[in-house]
Write an enzyme that holds these catalytic residues in place. Structure first.
Site, mmCIF file in Angstrom:
data_model
loop_
_atom_site.group_PDB
_atom_site.id
_atom_site.type_symbol
_atom_site.label_atom_id
_atom_site.label_comp_id
_atom_site.label_asym_id
_atom_site.label_seq_id
_atom_site.Cartn_x
_atom_site.Cartn_y
_atom_site.Cartn_z
ATOM 1 N N TYR A 190 55.753 43.320 28.553
ATOM 2 C CA TYR A 190 55.561 42.667 29.848
ATOM 3 C C TYR A 190 55.020 43.673 30.862
ATOM 4 O O TYR A 190 54.060 43.397 31.597
ATOM 5 C CB TYR A 190 56.911 42.106 30.323
ATOM 6 C CG TYR A 190 56.871 41.437 31.678
ATOM 7 C CD1 TYR A 190 56.382 40.146 31.813
ATOM 8 C CD2 TYR A 190 57.337 42.103 32.814
ATOM 9 C CE1 TYR A 190 56.348 39.527 33.058
ATOM 10 C CE2 TYR A 190 57.305 41.493 34.060
ATOM 11 C CZ TYR A 190 56.811 40.205 34.174
ATOM 12 O OH TYR A 190 56.777 39.604 35.408
ATOM 13 N N SER A 233 53.908 43.326 39.678
ATOM 14 C CA SER A 233 55.351 43.581 39.571
ATOM 15 C C SER A 233 55.582 45.083 39.544
ATOM 16 O O SER A 233 54.705 45.852 39.132
ATOM 17 C CB SER A 233 55.885 42.961 38.280
ATOM 18 O OG SER A 233 57.157 43.461 37.985
#
Lengths: 245, 439
Positions: free
Chosen positions: A151, A138
């Site tokens: 995260y 990501s």
């Protein structure tokens, strides 16, 4: 086996509920894949994919069980042409601040479990002499932001691991494809306001399948995120800290 | 030694341990100690796809097994699997003999010619290579050496069996007598596909060798216009020179060629020139090499397709299914598919190989550069059309067929599997093609 035009035959999706993962599988089936293994936690009714579908129990946190999942998948469909490490969880930073144990558990899913899966996949693909491991990274890992640093840090770890694994596999016939989407509008981000340069699971899947066919080692979705993060990585920290989200 | 291998099309490379057996005993030892990923034989690498690749396993380069003898009284050659047809022709033609079947290149081995059951321009009359084999020696799983004759089921599983029953160590096959090293060739231009088909059907039986080159980019009324070449070995009475045969490559393709060199524009221009330069009708005298193996004049010609490589699509449809052939040529023409070489032939009797490609009917072969838009879908559609009328695609050329089409195209597949499983229960002989098509 991957054929002369880049189509593959067998796919293993770890995290069988993953929206992006399933979109990738759908596109691969449309291009010729005929056997799919969905490894998933708990009860699961697989969607109709237009291919032979097998479901295997898989718990990301049960790292001691990962080897058996690969053994079973190979037993079911033979050589694995594409392995998608597609599972993950997205919790809010506020929840993590309040519950450090939950943060550690989610990092174990988003990073540690991918390390285990990645190494198992590498062993299988290296022995086969072919096949691609797709790692869903990501932009959150490209430069970690304070708004979601738990995260983001897991994704940063995963991205680094995937790069290293790709280098380690170089010359073996097996490869790693790192997919770096920006904000993906989907089930995982429901309720969040989309960020600039957002994409949908289908767009991520299309870019992934194109990269698989062309044999590239990483892909940003949308492509513009590559140069954008090239610049953002250089931004002074004092400015980066003030990023709104 | 681990090496990345591809077929002649240069697509989908995979790594394998490459070993070069020096003798049949050495070959047996290598087969007996093959790794978990199995083994497959490889010759001169002229299969277009992945038939002689074995990802993560062993590939046996058989070109070191290259001895042969000739029984002139019987016209029988006994050759090791790695002997090339080029070497055989070079020695046999001056003695007044020729191989029974030659594909479009001389640079194939005897083992490969049998494993792929290759065909030539004389299939309508002489069938494929396997039909001329009297016996063969096969190194089977475990390293056992077996001699097989046409009465043995394993013989017909091996002929056309793509190397998946064992390694062909040696074969004895019949050759044909020739009086000169020249060919008498009739060249004729046709205006469209119907004229091509009608002319071939009406005149094929008058010639030992026939082939049509099709201008695939011609559209409208000219769709399917062709240049037919039909020939026979020239009798000594008409030939001035005694048999001699020493062809070599005249050119070598450069090591690197930019991608996209063969595009619609360049191929259209080539086709126009090629078609126009052919006489409307004329008889000429040609050497064996230019008639049978024009591409062999350029060494490594496959490089011309660039680093992405090319696929060769060759299918056969039975007689009576001409509409399917017309449909496919029409679709290719409408799609503007760039195919540098498109050839049409008529097949005659089958050899008996359970997975052999040729069957009575029309066969069309195309060389298509990889990277053309919509190519995968187009070819998959053709696969279905071909299977529906009882036709098939050629495994020695294939690099993209789906496993589910195999059984539909090859009715002998189940019988072949039973024989193969009996000879090789552990599935030691494996290739990328075998995995892709789940053979």
């Amino acid at each position: 086996m991957k054929n002369a035009l880049g189509a593959v035959d067998t796919v293993l999706l770890l995290g069988g509920r993953s929206e992006i993962g399933l979109e990738i599988v759908r596109l691969l089936v449309a291009q010729g894949a005929s056997r799919v293994v969905l490894a998933v936690r708990g009860e699961f009714v697989p969607p109709a994919l237009g291919a032979e579908v097998h479901v295997l129990p898989f718990d990301a946190l049960d790292v001691y069980g990962h080897g058996a999942v690969f053994d079973k998948a190979v037993e079911l469909v033979g050589d694995l042409d594409v392995v998608i490490s597609g599972f993950g969880v997205l919790g809010s930073q506020a929840d993590y601040d309040a519950d450090p144990a939950a943060a550690a558990r989610d990092v174990a899913v988003n990073y540690g479990a991918h390390v285990s899966v990645g190494l198992h996949a590498a062993g299988v693909l290296r022995e086969q002499g072919h096949g691609t491991l797709v790692m869903l990274s990501s932009v959150a890992g490209a430069r970690v932001r304070k708004a979601n640093f738990v995260y983001g840090s897991a994704k940063a770890g995963l991205d680094g691991f995937a790069q290293g694994l790709g280098d380690a596999l170089h010359g073996s016939g097996a490869r790693v494809l790192i997919v770096r989407p920006g904000f993906v509008i989907g089930r995982m981000t429901k309720g969040l306001t989309p960020a600039p340069l957002s994409s949908t699971p289908r767009q991520v899947a299309a870019a992934t399948v194109r990269a698989l066919r062309e044999g590239t080692s990483s892909v940003w979705v949308p492509r513009a995120l590559g140069p954008v993060f090239g610049v953002l990585r250089l931004l002074p920290r004092a400015l980066w800290r003030r990023m709104p989200r | 030694m681990t090496t990345f291998l591809t077929g002649w099309g240069g697509t989908a490379p995979t790594p394998a341990t490459l070993a070069r057996p020096r003798s049949v005993e050495h070959l047996s030892e290598l087969v007996a100690s093959a790794p978990r990923r199995g083994a497959v034989a490889r010759g001169l690498g002229r299969s277009y796809g992945d038939a002689a690749q074995n990802a993560g396993g062993l590939v046996l380069d058989c070109t070191g097994l290259d001895t042969w003898t000739f029984d002139e009284a019987a016209g029988l050659v006994t050759a090791s699997g790695g002997v090339s047809l080029h070497d055989l022709m070079t020695a046999l033609v001056p003695r007044g003999w020729f191989v029974p079947v030659s594909p479009g290149t001389r640079h194939v081995t005897v083992g490969g010619a049998i494993a792929a059951d290759v065909h030539g321009k004389n299939h309508h009359r002489d069938s494929s290579f396997g039909a001329h084999v009297r016996s063969l020696t096969l190194v089977t799983a475990g390293g056992t050496v077996r001699t097989l004759r046409p009465g043995d089921p394993l013989f017909w599983a091996t002929v056309g069996g793509m190397g998946l029953t064992g390694v062909i160590a040696e074969a004895t096959f019949a050759c044909v007598p020739v009086e000169t090293s020249l060919m008498r060739v009739d060249v004729q231009r046709t205006g469209d596909l119907d004229e091509t088909l009608a002319t071939m059907a009406a005149t094929d039986d008058r010639y030992r060798y026939t082939v049509a080159w099709i201008d695939l980019l011609a559209r409208g009324r000219a769709m399917g216009r062709s240049v037919l070449t039909r020939g026979d070995h020239l009798p000594r009475a008409e030939g001035k020179e005694p048999p001699a045969f020493a062809p070599g490559a005249l050119l070598r393709a450069p090591a690197w060629v930019p991608g996209g060199l063969l595009n619609r524009l360049s191929v259209r221009a080539f086709n126009e020139v090629w078609y126009r330069k052919a006489p409307r009708r004329r008889t000429i005298v040609q050497g064996i090499a230019p008639f049978f193996h024009p591409l062999d004049f350029v060494e490594d010609w496959n490089r011309v397709y660039g680093s992405r490589g090319f696929v060769q699509y060759q299918f056969v449809v039975p007689f009576g299914a001409e509409d399917t052939l017309r449909d496919i040529v029409g679709s290719l023409s409408a799609h503007g598919t760039v195919s540098f070489l498109t050839v049409l032939k008529r097949f005659g009797p089958e050899s008996g190989g359970l997975l052999s490609f040729p069957m009575p009917g029309w066969t069309l072969a195309l060389d298509i550069p990889v990277g053309q838009r919509g190519l995968a879908g187009l070819l998959r559609g053709f696969d279905r059309q071909v299977a529906e009328v009882g036709g098939r695609v050629y495994l020695a050329k294939d690099s993209r067929l789906r496993a589910d089409m195999m059984a539909a195209m090859y009715p002998g597949l189940e019988q072949w599997r039973r024989i193969r499983d009996e000879a090789d229960p552990a599935g030691l002989f494996r290739s990328d093609l075998a995995r892709r098509l789940r053979l």
